[in-house]
Motif scaffolding. Structure first.
Motif, PDB file in Angstrom:
ATOM      1  N   THR A 128       1.014  -1.181   0.020  1.00 55.15           N
ATOM      2  CA  THR A 128      -0.081   0.179  -0.060  1.00 55.15           C
ATOM      3  C   THR A 128       0.918   1.110   0.049  1.00 55.15           C
ATOM      4  O   THR A 128       1.895   1.315   0.386  1.00 55.15           O
ATOM      5  CB  THR A 128      -0.803   0.025   1.177  1.00 55.15           C
ATOM      6  OG1 THR A 128      -1.725   1.381   1.157  1.00 55.15           O
ATOM      7  CG2 THR A 128      -0.199  -0.071   2.626  1.00 55.15           C
ATOM      8  N   THR A 129       0.127   2.318  -0.530  1.00 52.80           N
ATOM      9  CA  THR A 129       1.222   3.777  -0.576  1.00 52.80           C
ATOM     10  C   THR A 129       0.568   4.364   0.594  1.00 52.80           C
ATOM     11  O   THR A 129       0.867   5.741   0.804  1.00 52.80           O
ATOM     12  CB  THR A 129       0.613   4.434  -1.690  1.00 52.80           C
ATOM     13  OG1 THR A 129      -0.874   4.367  -2.087  1.00 52.80           O
ATOM     14  CG2 THR A 129       1.107   3.660  -3.147  1.00 52.80           C
ATOM     15  N   GLY A 130      -0.627   3.768   1.536  1.00 53.16           N
ATOM     16  CA  GLY A 130      -0.858   4.469   2.416  1.00 53.16           C
ATOM     17  C   GLY A 130      -0.547   4.847   3.708  1.00 53.16           C
ATOM     18  O   GLY A 130      -1.021   5.348   4.671  1.00 53.16           O
ATOM     19  N   GLY A 162      -5.012   7.040   4.182  1.00 49.53           N
ATOM     20  CA  GLY A 162      -3.781   6.670   4.417  1.00 49.53           C
ATOM     21  C   GLY A 162      -3.519   6.723   6.010  1.00 49.53           C
ATOM     22  O   GLY A 162      -4.502   6.367   6.644  1.00 49.53           O
ATOM     23  N   CYS A 184      -9.092   1.429   2.348  1.00 45.99           N
ATOM     24  CA  CYS A 184      -9.351  -0.104   2.085  1.00 45.99           C
ATOM     25  C   CYS A 184      -8.574  -1.043   2.843  1.00 45.99           C
ATOM     26  O   CYS A 184      -8.667  -2.209   2.882  1.00 45.99           O
ATOM     27  CB  CYS A 184      -9.328  -0.366   0.625  1.00 45.99           C
ATOM     28  SG  CYS A 184      -7.798  -0.280  -0.170  1.00 45.99           S
ATOM     29  N   HIS A 185      -7.095  -0.545   3.291  1.00 39.35           N
ATOM     30  CA  HIS A 185      -6.170  -1.585   3.593  1.00 39.35           C
ATOM     31  C   HIS A 185      -6.385  -1.596   5.158  1.00 39.35           C
ATOM     32  O   HIS A 185      -6.387  -0.679   6.062  1.00 39.35           O
ATOM     33  CB  HIS A 185      -5.054  -0.899   3.327  1.00 39.35           C
ATOM     34  CG  HIS A 185      -3.928  -1.681   3.438  1.00 39.35           C
ATOM     35  ND1 HIS A 185      -3.119  -1.820   4.641  1.00 39.35           N
ATOM     36  CD2 HIS A 185      -3.205  -2.525   2.428  1.00 39.35           C
ATOM     37  CE1 HIS A 185      -2.125  -2.704   4.273  1.00 39.35           C
ATOM     38  NE2 HIS A 185      -2.226  -3.317   2.986  1.00 39.35           N
ATOM     39  N   VAL A 188      -3.459  -0.010   7.377  1.00 40.77           N
ATOM     40  CA  VAL A 188      -3.552   1.473   7.181  1.00 40.77           C
ATOM     41  C   VAL A 188      -4.561   1.980   8.170  1.00 40.77           C
ATOM     42  O   VAL A 188      -4.547   2.903   9.013  1.00 40.77           O
ATOM     43  CB  VAL A 188      -3.893   2.033   5.759  1.00 40.77           C
ATOM     44  CG1 VAL A 188      -4.478   3.634   5.642  1.00 40.77           C
ATOM     45  CG2 VAL A 188      -2.611   1.817   4.649  1.00 40.77           C
ATOM     46  N   ASN A 229     -13.971  -0.124  -4.348  1.00 34.07           N
ATOM     47  CA  ASN A 229     -14.605  -1.385  -5.369  1.00 34.07           C
ATOM     48  C   ASN A 229     -15.854  -2.101  -4.776  1.00 34.07           C
ATOM     49  O   ASN A 229     -16.125  -3.213  -5.437  1.00 34.07           O
ATOM     50  CB  ASN A 229     -13.260  -2.345  -5.733  1.00 34.07           C
ATOM     51  CG  ASN A 229     -12.534  -1.763  -6.519  1.00 34.07           C
ATOM     52  OD1 ASN A 229     -12.667  -1.321  -7.656  1.00 34.07           O
ATOM     53  ND2 ASN A 229     -11.160  -1.663  -6.028  1.00 34.07           N
TER      54      ASN A 229
HETATM   55  C1  LIG Z   1      -1.145   7.905  -1.972  1.00 31.32           C
HETATM   56  S1  LIG Z   1      -1.977   7.285  -0.749  1.00 31.32           S
HETATM   57  C2  LIG Z   1      -2.579   8.901  -0.026  1.00 31.32           C
HETATM   58  C3  LIG Z   1      -2.746   8.715   1.327  1.00 31.32           C
HETATM   59  C4  LIG Z   1      -3.284  10.111   1.991  1.00 31.32           C
HETATM   60  N1  LIG Z   1      -4.508  10.598   1.713  1.00 31.32           N
HETATM   61  C5  LIG Z   1      -2.343  11.048   1.686  1.00 31.32           C
HETATM   62  O1  LIG Z   1      -2.288  11.832   0.950  1.00 31.32           O
HETATM   63  O2  LIG Z   1      -0.944  10.960   2.647  1.00 31.32           O
HETATM   64  C6  LIG Z   1      -3.607   6.527  -1.570  1.00 31.32           C
HETATM   65  C7  LIG Z   1      -4.615   5.984  -0.510  1.00 31.32           C
HETATM   66  O3  LIG Z   1      -5.625   5.567  -1.152  1.00 31.32           O
HETATM   67  C8  LIG Z   1      -5.905   4.163  -0.689  1.00 31.32           C
HETATM   68  N2  LIG Z   1      -6.621   3.516  -1.577  1.00 31.32           N
HETATM   69  C9  LIG Z   1      -6.260   2.936  -2.747  1.00 31.32           C
HETATM   70  N3  LIG Z   1      -7.072   2.261  -3.569  1.00 31.32           N
HETATM   71  C10 LIG Z   1      -8.260   2.286  -2.867  1.00 31.32           C
HETATM   72  C11 LIG Z   1      -9.413   1.526  -2.774  1.00 31.32           C
HETATM   73  N4  LIG Z   1      -9.963   0.832  -3.804  1.00 31.32           N
HETATM   74  N5  LIG Z   1     -10.296   2.040  -1.934  1.00 31.32           N
HETATM   75  C12 LIG Z   1     -10.289   2.640  -0.784  1.00 31.32           C
HETATM   76  N6  LIG Z   1      -8.883   3.341  -0.629  1.00 31.32           N
HETATM   77  C13 LIG Z   1      -7.966   2.891  -1.621  1.00 31.32           C
HETATM   78  C14 LIG Z   1      -4.701   3.395  -0.255  1.00 31.32           C
HETATM   79  O4  LIG Z   1      -4.890   2.569   0.675  1.00 31.32           O
HETATM   80  C15 LIG Z   1      -3.873   4.718   0.308  1.00 31.32           C
HETATM   81  O5  LIG Z   1      -4.114   5.031   1.687  1.00 31.32           O
END
Ligand SMILES: C[S@@+](CC[C@H](N)C(=O)[O-])C[C@H]1O[C@@H](n2cnc3c(N)ncnc32)[C@H](O)[C@@H]1O
Length: 329
Positions: A128-130, A162, A184-185, A188, A229
């Protein structure tokens, strides 16, 4: 400027550099002269020896680089306080421990106004990027603090929170009714809850089926799993006034599900305001998002973002804050 004033302003300057994770400072010989034992004691007390840093340690890598730089600057000219060496050894010992540390975000350059976030420094961890705070999160939070009236007594929901910097900052510093942070994670979500507990140490925790609430005196913060999703699982009772999201427009495969979530919330509240902050790394992906919004009958406009005010963010990057609303029929 008198010597005492210089001493205090230098102390403030270096303390801010320490908390901001910024190694970019240069000390003049006249500065170093004022950094005597009592100056060093005051610096150590406000940083590495403080209760906050002892309880929530910053990255060992940054701590060792910062302390080394101070020691190297002081050594030729001043007796160096023992605690600088002790703390340097401690951080060097932890250097190979990868993973989480704490970042202390100073709001409005006020050292008494800090948001502490447990996070990693790595871009992707456990798929995850979160687990780190991204630049768009800083931008969106700064914009919100400059526009606090918009959040007055409102219910807010954050998508893709995140580690929770944006939601926690807005939740703590704006006078809103409630804010639900979602992602979602699993790891996180667990980290968001820990970060809320750090920043709202006196809140009461209550869990119902879908949401864990952290209730402070006059407001509540919630944490909920929301996978774009799987919007069929979204409880009908959740009808926010404002939807926010930072750095969530980056993966072409989620543009449609993300836009569907926005549309679903717009359908629940015709006055819903949506603010999505992005760093535009790939124009094609970003334009794909705008196109998808249009196909779903959602209007967008750019909100002006000029300079950092309360929270520093990189003003040189290609960025965008979108305000999204349902098209008028
Ligand atoms: C680049 S990070 C940004 C985190 C935070 N908002 C920040 O800017 O520091 C993207 C976030 O989107 C969440 N994410 C990605 N796909 C997702 C999904 N299908 N449903 C919910 N969250 C999702 C990831 O788990 C992650 O926490």
């Amino acid at each position: 400027m008198s010597e005492t004033e210089l001493n205090v302003s230098l102390l403030r300057k270096l303390i801010l550099h320490f908390y901001k994770g910024n190694l970019n400072f240069f000390l003049m010989p006249k500065d170093i002269e004022t950094m005597d034992w009592s100056w060093q004691q005051a610096f150590l007390d406000a940083t590495v020896n403080s209760k906050l840093i002892q309880e929530f340690p910053i990255s060992s890598k940054f701590a060792s680089l910062f302390l080394k730089k101070i020691i190297q600057t002081l050594e030729p000219n001043q007796e160096v306080h023992d605690d600088f060496y002790t703390q340097l050894c401690k951080s060097m010992k932890d250097l190979n421990k990868d993973g989480f540390s704490y970042r202390h975000y100073v709001i409005g350059n006020d050292i008494n106004n800090i948001i502490t976030i447990k996070e990693t420094r790595n871009l992707v961890v456990n798929g995850t990027t979160g687990l780190k705070t991204w630049e768009a999160a800083l931008m969106l939070s700064d914009w919100a603090l400059c526009n606090q009236d918009k959040f007055e007594n409102k219910t807010v929901l954050e998508l893709g929170s995140g580690v929770g910097f944006t939601g926690i900052t807005i939740g703590k510093l704006c006078n809103l009714k409630s804010l639900i942070l979602t992602d979602c994670h699993d790891e996180v979500l667990k980290t968001i809850s820990e970060n809320i507990s750090i920043n709202f140490p006196h809140c009461k925790q209550e869990t119902n089926k879908d949401i864990t609430f952290f209730k402070a005196e006059d407001k509540s913060l919630g944490v909920m799993q929301l996978d774009w999703n799987a919007i069929k699982d979204l409880p009908n009772s959740i009808v926010p006034d404002i939807l926010i999201g930072a750095d969530i427009v980056y993966d072409p495969s989620i543009l449609k599900p993300l836009s569907n979530v926005i549309q679903t919330f717009c359908a629940r509240n015709k006055d819903l305001e949506v603010y999505i902050a992005s760093v535009i790394r790939n124009e094609e992906t970003f334009n794909g998002f705008l196109k998808t919004l249009d196909e779903l009958n959602l209007d967008h406009e750019n909100v002006e973002l000029s300079k950092s005010v309360y929270i520093e963010w990189d003003e040189s990057i290609n960025k965008c804050l979108l305000k999204i609303k349902a098209k008028l029929k």
